[in-house]
Design an enzyme around this catalytic site. Structure first.
Site, short mmCIF file in Angstrom:
data_model
loop_
_atom_site.label_atom_id
_atom_site.label_comp_id
_atom_site.label_asym_id
_atom_site.label_seq_id
_atom_site.Cartn_x
_atom_site.Cartn_y
_atom_site.Cartn_z
N THR A 13 0.81 -1.22 0.00
CA THR A 13 0.00 0.00 0.00
C THR A 13 0.84 1.27 0.00
O THR A 13 0.46 2.28 -0.58
CB THR A 13 -0.90 0.00 1.26
OG1 THR A 13 -1.69 -1.17 1.22
CG2 THR A 13 -1.80 1.20 1.32
N ASP A 57 2.00 -6.99 -4.21
CA ASP A 57 1.16 -7.07 -3.02
C ASP A 57 1.86 -8.12 -2.16
O ASP A 57 2.32 -9.14 -2.68
CB ASP A 57 -0.25 -7.55 -3.40
CG ASP A 57 -1.18 -7.50 -2.21
OD1 ASP A 57 -1.99 -6.57 -2.14
OD2 ASP A 57 -1.08 -8.39 -1.33
N THR A 89 1.99 -4.71 4.25
CA THR A 89 1.91 -5.07 5.67
C THR A 89 1.41 -6.50 5.89
O THR A 89 1.68 -7.09 6.93
CB THR A 89 0.98 -4.10 6.43
OG1 THR A 89 -0.31 -4.13 5.81
CG2 THR A 89 1.53 -2.71 6.43
N1 ASP Z 1 -2.32 -5.89 0.66
C1 ASP Z 1 -1.28 -4.97 1.02
C2 ASP Z 1 0.02 -5.73 1.07
O1 ASP Z 1 0.31 -6.37 2.03
C3 ASP Z 1 -1.60 -4.34 2.33
C4 ASP Z 1 -0.60 -3.32 2.79
O2 ASP Z 1 0.40 -3.03 2.21
O3 ASP Z 1 -0.87 -2.75 3.85
O4 ASP Z 1 0.75 -5.70 0.10
#
Ligand code: ASP
Length: 341
Positions: A13, A57, A89
Site C-alpha cells: 500500500t 502485493d 503489511t
Molecule cells: N495488501 C497490502 C500488502 O500487504 C496491504 C498493505 O500493504 O498494507 O501488500
C-alpha cells in the site's frame, strides 16, 4: 560522516495512490518518491533507491523474494550503513522473520516498514513510517550501529522483526510483539532501548544463508476437527515439519485416535512443532494432562514463537547443510532473539 541507506521498495500500500477515476488503488512510480516526500532530502543521510521490477502485493511475497532481499543486502553490505525495506503489511512479519534467520552475524540495521494508507492519501501514515524508519536505519553510536538486527518500524514503534504479528487490518498501530518489549520508540526523541536490542555473538561474521525447505506445513487445531478429513489431507504431500497450533499453554484432544494419528505422522519421520494459539504466553508441556501427549510423541516445544517465526525458522533449519546438529535441538535454541532462552 554522512550515513548511507539503501531503500528497497518491494510493493504494498505504501507505494500506491488512488486513481480518482476508478476509485481503486494502483502502484505509482516509486522512483518519484522524493517528489512525494521532499523531506527525504533534509535527512542527515543519503538514500539510494532500489525497487522490485514489479511492485508486489505482499500476499505474493515468498521464499524467492526473501532470498532476493537477503542477497541484495549481502551484495551492498559494505556500501551502506543500513537497509530499509518497504513492504506490504500483510506478510511483513513473515519476511522480517525469514530475513532474521537468513542474515547471520548482522551488525547493521535492516528495518522493514509500510503503511496502512497509501502515500498519496491526505491522512497517510506512510510519511511518518518512512521518514522515521530511515532515521533508525542510519542510527549509529559513533562507529557502532544501534540496531543490529531485523526490525520493523510502524506507528512510532520499533519492534523485533521475528517477534511481530500483524494485529490489525485497520489501525495505524498495526503491529505488535506480544511476547517481547519494544526495541525503541519515536517521540520527541528517537529512543532505542539498549537492553532489548539483539547482539550477535562476538565471533560471528556477517553471512547470508538463504536456505529454505518448503516441506513445512501449519495446522491450526479446533474443537470438532474432522480426523478423517485430516488423514487424507496430510498423508499426500511429504511434510518434513508439521507446525501444530494448539490450545492455550499446549493442550490437545485426549481422543486416542488423534494420538495414533500424530504417532503415524512421527513414524514417517515428520517433526512436529507445537506453538500456542494464544497471542501471548508460552507452551508449557506437562502443565495439564492434555499436554502430555506431546512428550509421548516427542514433539518440539515452540515455546513463545509466533506463527511467522515458527514457520520460517522451520523452513530455514530443515535440511540446511550448514548445521550438523539435529533439527530438534537446533530448533529449540534461541537463534536470533525469536524465542525465550
Ligand atoms: N495488501 C497490502 C500488502 O500487504 C496491504 C498493505 O500493504 O498494507 O501488500
Amino acid at each position: 560522516m554522512k550515513r548511507k541507506v539503501l531503500l528497497l521498495y518491494t510493493g504494498g500500500t505504501i507505494g500506491m495512490e488512488k486513481d480518482y477515476e476508478s476509485g481503486s488503488l494502483k502502484a505509482f512510480d516509486f522512483s518519484n518518491i522524493a517528489s512525494r516526500i521532499p523531506e527525504i532530502s533534509l535527512l542527515d543521510c543519503d538514500v539510494n533507491l532500489h525497487q522490485f521490477s514489479t511492485p508486489l502485493d505482499s500476499s505474493d511475497v515468498g521464499p524467492e523474494h526473501w532470498s532476493m532481499m537477503a542477497e541484495m543486502i549481502k551484495e551492498h553490505y559494505e556500501d551502506y550503513s543500513g537497509f530499509l525495506i518497504l513492504h506490504g503489511t500483510d506478510t511483513m512479519a513473515y519476511t522480517a522473520s525469514a530475513l532474521s534467520f537468513m542474515l547471520k552475524g548482522l551488525r547493521k540495521p535492516v528495518i522493514l516498514t509500510g503503511s496502512q494508507l497509501p502515500i498519496g492519501d491526505l491522512r497517510t501514515d506512510a510519511k511518518e513510517n518512512l521518514l522515521t524508519a530511515l532515521y533508525y536505519a542510519s542510527f549509529y553510536d559513533g562507529e557502532e550501529a544501534v540496531v543490529q538486527e531485523v526490525a520493523l518500524y510502524f506507528e512510532y514503534k520499533l519492534l523485533r522483526g521475528n517477534r511481530c504479528i500483524k494485529a490489525s487490518a485497520e489501525n495505524f498501530d498495526a503491529f505488535k510483539t506480544p511476547n517481547y518489549p519494544l526495541l525503541g520508540q519515536s517521540g520527541v526523541n528517537l529512543e532505542a532501548y539498549r537492553n532489548a536490542l539483539f547482539r550477535p555473538s562476538q565471533e560471528e561474521i556477517f553471512e547470508v544463508d538463504t536456505h529454505i525447505c518448503k516441506k513445512v506445513f501449519l495446522l491450526w487445531i479446533f474443537p470438532g476437527m474432522n480426523l478423517h478429513a485430516l488423514e487424507n489431507f496430510i498423508q499426500d504431500p511429504p511434510i518434513k515439519v508439521l507446525i501444530l497450533g494448539v490450545f492455550g499453554s499446549g493442550t490437545f484432544f485426549s481422543d486416542k485416535k488423534f494420538e495414533d494419528f500424530l504417532f503415524q505422522i512421527r513414524n514417517c519421520g515428520t517433526e512436529i512443532v507445537i506453538i500456542s494459539q494464544c497471542m501471548s504466553g508460552e507452551i508449557s508441556i506437562g502443565k495439564y494432562d492434555n499436554s502430555n501427549i506431546f512428550k509421548r510423541i516427542g514433539a518440539i516445544n515452540g515455546r513463545d514463537l509466533t506463527v511467522e517465526s515458527a514457520l520460517t525458522k522451520a523452513m530455514h533449519l530443515m535440511d540446511n547443510p550448514r548445521y550438523t546438529e539435529d533439527f530438534k535441538s537446533l530448533f529449540q535454541k534461541n537463534l536470533r532473539g525469536e524465542m525465550l532462552n
